[in-house]
Design a protein around this motif. Structure first.
Motif, short mmCIF file in Angstrom:
data_model
loop_
_atom_site.label_atom_id
_atom_site.label_comp_id
_atom_site.label_asym_id
_atom_site.label_seq_id
_atom_site.Cartn_x
_atom_site.Cartn_y
_atom_site.Cartn_z
N VAL A 528 -23.74 -0.89 -39.22
CA VAL A 528 -22.41 -0.76 -39.81
C VAL A 528 -21.37 -1.44 -38.92
CG1 VAL A 528 -20.60 0.85 -40.52
CG2 VAL A 528 -22.98 1.38 -41.02
N LYS A 529 -20.64 -2.35 -39.51
CA LYS A 529 -19.59 -3.09 -38.80
C LYS A 529 -18.21 -2.52 -39.13
CE LYS A 529 -18.59 -6.65 -36.14
NZ LYS A 529 -19.13 -6.78 -34.79
N GLY A 530 -18.06 -1.95 -40.31
CA GLY A 530 -16.78 -1.40 -40.69
C GLY A 530 -16.88 -0.63 -41.99
N GLU A 531 -15.85 0.17 -42.24
CA GLU A 531 -15.78 0.94 -43.48
C GLU A 531 -14.47 0.61 -44.16
OE1 GLU A 531 -16.65 5.49 -44.09
OE2 GLU A 531 -14.52 5.23 -43.60
N ALA A 532 -14.50 0.44 -45.47
CA ALA A 532 -13.29 0.06 -46.18
C ALA A 532 -13.24 0.74 -47.54
CB ALA A 532 -13.23 -1.45 -46.36
N THR A 533 -12.03 1.07 -47.96
CA THR A 533 -11.78 1.54 -49.32
C THR A 533 -11.32 0.33 -50.14
OG1 THR A 533 -11.15 3.73 -48.54
CG2 THR A 533 -10.43 3.09 -50.75
N ILE A 534 -12.04 0.00 -51.19
CA ILE A 534 -11.74 -1.16 -52.01
C ILE A 534 -11.13 -0.68 -53.33
CG2 ILE A 534 -12.65 -3.24 -53.10
CD1 ILE A 534 -13.05 -3.25 -50.11
#
Length: 637
Positions: A528-534
């Motif tokens: 995991v490199k990052g978490e985002a809300t799209i």
């Protein structure tokens, strides 16, 4: 004709030499190290050169343990042994039970990295270090592998091994400019000609911002003057029959270690001084600042009170030289923000003690894209637009003054604040808001019960526990409203926006207008490199929301993977808008009173059923612009 190398490392101190050596260990031998003078001619040569396992988190403990193992191996090399006292041991003193509690915390944390500390009482401190008096002493933390090393020998040994592996070291060759080509490779300009490089590394120590200016990058690094004294021989040391352990004293802000038959005593005085803020003399090399013993008198007196033998001998040498600090005291090791194929390893205030590990992790990043540890605590991209020269200097002073003091969980020190605020910050402050910091943003943590309330920081629950618990219970049964300042808001547009994001995230990207989903970005190793809300908005717009701390990190990752032929535009709205969160069973009542539209549960159920049948979702967006305008967008197909 230009010279060529895969990697050019600029700077020949511990940072540059460690990076050079470890790159060869990772299989990259086409490397050149450029040094403007002699190796170690910057801060490294006058370093107190203490090497400890102690670190504020597991990453720092791990890289220091690597340094110790590497230095021990180098010291035992029969062809080129170096002076390394690696088993003298060291004690961090404590005068309160709270400090002892913190030592137990750090001992437990380090044990997870295979490092064993020992928490000892005052009598044991004095037994292990016979120069100590125990007045007011409660105990200390014992590091059995604490020691010190010869800085010049260490760097020469690392450079020697790198040369033997095929790397080159070029001394007396200052860099005069840096030019990045359209393919993101670099031309390193020097007085003796250009060098073409795929990758460059800024290991410039206190000159790191001179190198940074050549590529249009400012690094949040400032230098502090740091003094230590060397004493005449001390009889008790001569008669001890063993080397004295190192001492680090948060009570009087000093450290000491044995130097021949005397002591080296260094100071972290409160009346400290920045260095080089108005520029650095080009001829300042293998040089020191003027002696300034008056500045450390109070700290020196504290050292003599704890170790009276100091007052029985003279001082034969004073060393006053610059050491580098960052905004939070941890170094900058990793990619330079907003640049391609450019890395830095600088701000190493404890460079000799941990430089072996920093070079090890950086070489892995360059060779493989990632390191074996979580490196966020040293990532240069953890600081963003708020990291001005002035703020860096203020925080460097603050960190210097707190060198041996613990940084407790949820402790946000005051220097330079406020850095980044929103129009709601004074509104929340007027309500009694207590603020923490996230990437420079003032973010509400809780409302103080009284204006006089002060949180008592600890590694256990604090007096803020009940305050926060009451707020949690209020949200559980009623409603709560807060601001999430600084949460990243990237607007991604263009005909290729969805295909681009679909490629960047694992799982299936939602494409229906109004749909919001949580997505994860992975690196090439599947981690995991990052978490985002799209969020899919009207007219093909996509909002990418992620953690405030990851602003530069996530933008770098997206821009790095955007194809040159893709119709994708990425624009940051992070500094244009803020976010309000309304939560709790009565949240609908608040929204119904404040905004148009039907916010009832029945209305949402109807929309959910309609979406299931026609595949189109409603979108509800609430935003507050920094102009203070409150707007609601309700899109119901």
């Amino acid at each position: 004709m230009s010279e060529r190398a895969k990697v050019v490392v600029i700077g020949g101190g511990i940072a540059g030499c460690s990076t050079l050596y470890h790159l060869t260990q990772e299989g990259i031998t086409d490397v050149i190290l450029l040094e403007r003078d002699e190796l170690t001619s910057g801060t490294t040569w006058h370093s107190a050169a203490q090497v400890t396992n102690f670190g504020m988190n597991q990453t720092m403990v791990g890289l220091k343990s690597h340094s110790i193992a590497l230095y021990k191996e180098l010291s035992e090399d029969p062809e080129y042994p170096i002076n390394y006292h690696h088993a003298d041991g060291g004690i961090r003193l404590a005068e309160t039970e709270e400090q002892m509690e913190a030592y137990r915390h750090f001992a437990s944390m380090a044990r997870g990295m295979g490092v064993e500390f020992e928490v000892i009482d005052a009598a044991e401190c004095a037994r292990r270090h016979p120069l100590l008096v125990t007045d007011g002493l409660v105990g200390g933390l014992w590091d059995p592998l604490d020691g010190d090393i010869d800085p010049a020998q260490l760097c020469q040994a690392l450079a020697r091994r790198a040369r033997n592996a095929g790397a080159r070291v070029i001394r007396h060759r200052p860099v005069t400019g840096l030019t990045q080509r359209s393919d993101d490779s670099w031309i390193v300009h020097t007085e003796a000609g250009d060098i073409e490089a795929e990758i460059i590394v800024n290991a410039g120590g206190y000159r790191c911002n001179e190198i940074g200016a050549m590529m249009g990058a400012i690094l949040p690094v400032a230098s502090m003057e740091h003094q230590y004294f060397l004493t005449e021989p001390i009889k008790a040391i001569e008669e001890a029959g063993h080397r004295m352990p190192l001492i680090r004293c948060p009570i009087s802000d000093y450290y000491s270690r044995q130097e021949k038959n005397g002591l080296l005593i260094g100071f972290y005085e409160q009346d400290c001084k920045t260095w080089g803020m108005d520029g650095i003399d080009p001829n300042f090399t293998n040089a020191l600042c003027p002696d300034d013993p008056e500045r450390v008198i109070e700290t020196f007196e504290g050292a003599m009170a704890r170790m009276p033998a100091i007052g029985e001998v003279g001082i034969h040498t004073i060393v006053n030289g610059p050491i580098t600090y960052t905004i939070d005291g941890a170094p900058l090791v990793g990619p330079i923000p907003n640049k391609r194929n450019a890395f830095c390893i600088t701000g190493l205030r404890a460079g000799l003690g941990e430089g072996g590990g920093h070079g090890w992790l950086l070489a892995q990043m360059i060779a493989h894209g990632e390191a074996c540890y979580d490196t966020w605590c040293i990532d240069p991209r953890r600081f963003t637009g708020h990291a001005s020269v002035e703020l860096t200097a203020l925080k460097a002073i603050e960190d210097y003054q707190n060198e041996f003091r613990f940084h407790y969980p949820h402790e946000h020190r005051p220097a330079g604040r406020p850095m980044k605020t929103t129009p709601l910050t004074p509104v929340l402050a007027a309500e009694g808001g207590h603020f923490g910091l996230v990437n420079g943003w003032e973010r509400l943590e809780y409302i103080k019960p009284t204006p006089e309330f002060e949180e008592e920081h600890s590694f256990r629950f604090t007096n803020a526990e009940e305050v926060i618990g009451a707020e949690v219970r209020a949200v559980q049964s009623g409603v709560g409203l807060t601001e999430v300042s600084g949460f990243n808001r990237f607007e991604i547009t263009g005909s290729g926006a969805h295909d681009f994001l679909d490629r960047m995230t694992c799982g299936r990207l939602q494409r229906c207008e109004g749909r919001v989903g949580l997505s994860y970005l992975l690196n090439h190793q599947g981690m995991v490199k990052g978490e985002a809300t799209i969020a899919n908005l009207p007219n093909g717009r996509v909002w990418f929301g992620s953690a405030a701390a990851a602003e530069y990190h996530d933008m770098d990752w997206l821009m790095q993977h955007r194809g040159a032929d893709e119709d994708v535009q990425i624009r940051s709205l992070t500094n244009d808008m803020t976010i309000l969160v309304i939560a709790g069973p009565k949240a609908r009542d608040v929204l119904s009173s404040a905004a148009r539209g039907d916010w009832s549960e029945e209305a949402f159920k109807w929309l959910a059923v309609r979406e299931a049948h026609v595949g189109i979702a409603p979108a509800v967006v609430m935003r507050v612009s920094f102009s203070g305008e409150l707007a609601y967008e309700i899109h119901v197909p």
